[in-house]
Design an enzyme around this catalytic site. Structure first.
Site, PDB file in Angstrom:
ATOM      1  N   ILE A 121       0.852  -1.181   0.000  1.00  0.00           N
ATOM      2  CA  ILE A 121       0.000   0.000   0.000  1.00  0.00           C
ATOM      3  C   ILE A 121       0.887   1.229   0.000  1.00  0.00           C
ATOM      4  O   ILE A 121       1.689   1.433   0.912  1.00  0.00           O
ATOM      5  CB  ILE A 121      -0.928   0.019   1.238  1.00  0.00           C
ATOM      6  CG1 ILE A 121      -1.729  -1.274   1.350  1.00  0.00           C
ATOM      7  CG2 ILE A 121      -1.820   1.250   1.220  1.00  0.00           C
ATOM      8  CD1 ILE A 121      -2.668  -1.559   0.186  1.00  0.00           C
ATOM      9  N   GLU A 122       0.763   2.034  -1.049  1.00  0.00           N
ATOM     10  CA  GLU A 122       1.512   3.279  -1.180  1.00  0.00           C
ATOM     11  C   GLU A 122       0.552   4.424  -0.875  1.00  0.00           C
ATOM     12  O   GLU A 122      -0.535   4.501  -1.442  1.00  0.00           O
ATOM     13  CB  GLU A 122       2.054   3.391  -2.604  1.00  0.00           C
ATOM     14  CG  GLU A 122       2.862   4.626  -2.887  1.00  0.00           C
ATOM     15  CD  GLU A 122       3.387   4.663  -4.327  1.00  0.00           C
ATOM     16  OE1 GLU A 122       4.015   5.671  -4.683  1.00  0.00           O
ATOM     17  OE2 GLU A 122       3.158   3.688  -5.080  1.00  0.00           O
TER      18      GLU A 122
END
Length: 128
Positions: A121-122
Site C-alpha cells: 500500500i503506497e
C-alpha cells in the site's frame, strides 16, 4: 472522449475479513459500507474497494483471486507528514519513505506499508 473515464471500484481478496476491515477503516481511515447480502466495501472519495474473503468470493470473480497480490497507490487528502504521524500513532510499520515517485498525473511523495494480507500500500501526497 476516451472510452474509459475513471475507476469505480476494485475487489480485494483477503484471508481475514475482520483484520482487513480494521486496517482499512482504522489505519487508512476509509468508511465501511455494507451492501447486498453480507457484502462489504471500503469507501473513499468517489471510489470503493469491495472485499471478498478467500474461499467465499462472489461470482463472477477474478480467474485466480489471491490475497497479497496487489500493489495499490492512494493519494492522501492531508499532508504526508500527517499520514506518517497517524501511521506511527496506529503503530503500523512504514516499509519505505517518504520517497519521491512518479504518479499518474504528476510527481508524488510516498510512504509504503503492507495491509494484513501483505498487499503493498503506497500512500502519497501530490508534489506541486
Amino acid at each position: 472522449m476516451p472510452f474509459i473515464d475513471h475507476l469505480d471500484h476494485l475487489v480485494l481478496t483477503c484471508i481475514d475479513i475482520e483484520a482487513t476491515k480494521r486496517f482499512y477503516t482504522h489505519v487508512m481511515q476509509m468508511q465501511l459500507q455494507t451492501f447486498g447480502e453480507g457484502r462489504y466495501a471500503l469507501r473513499f472519495g468517489n471510489q470503493k474497494i469491495n472485499l471478498h474473503e478467500r474461499g467465499h468470493e462472489f461470482e463472477p470473480k477474478a480467474h485466480l483471486p489471491v490475497p497479497g497480490a496487489l500493489d495499490l497507490c492512494f493519494i492522501a487528502g492531508v499532508p504526508l507528514d500527517d499520514v506518517v504521524a497517524h501511521l506511527k500513532q496506529c503503530e503500523w510499520p512504514i516499509l519505505e519513505g517518504p520517497v519521491e515517485r512518479t504518479g499518474a498525473t504528476q510527481k508524488i511523495l510516498s510512504v509504503y506499508v503492507r495491509d494484513p494480507d501483505l498487499n503493498l500500500i503506497e500512500i502519497s501526497e501530490l508534489m506541486g
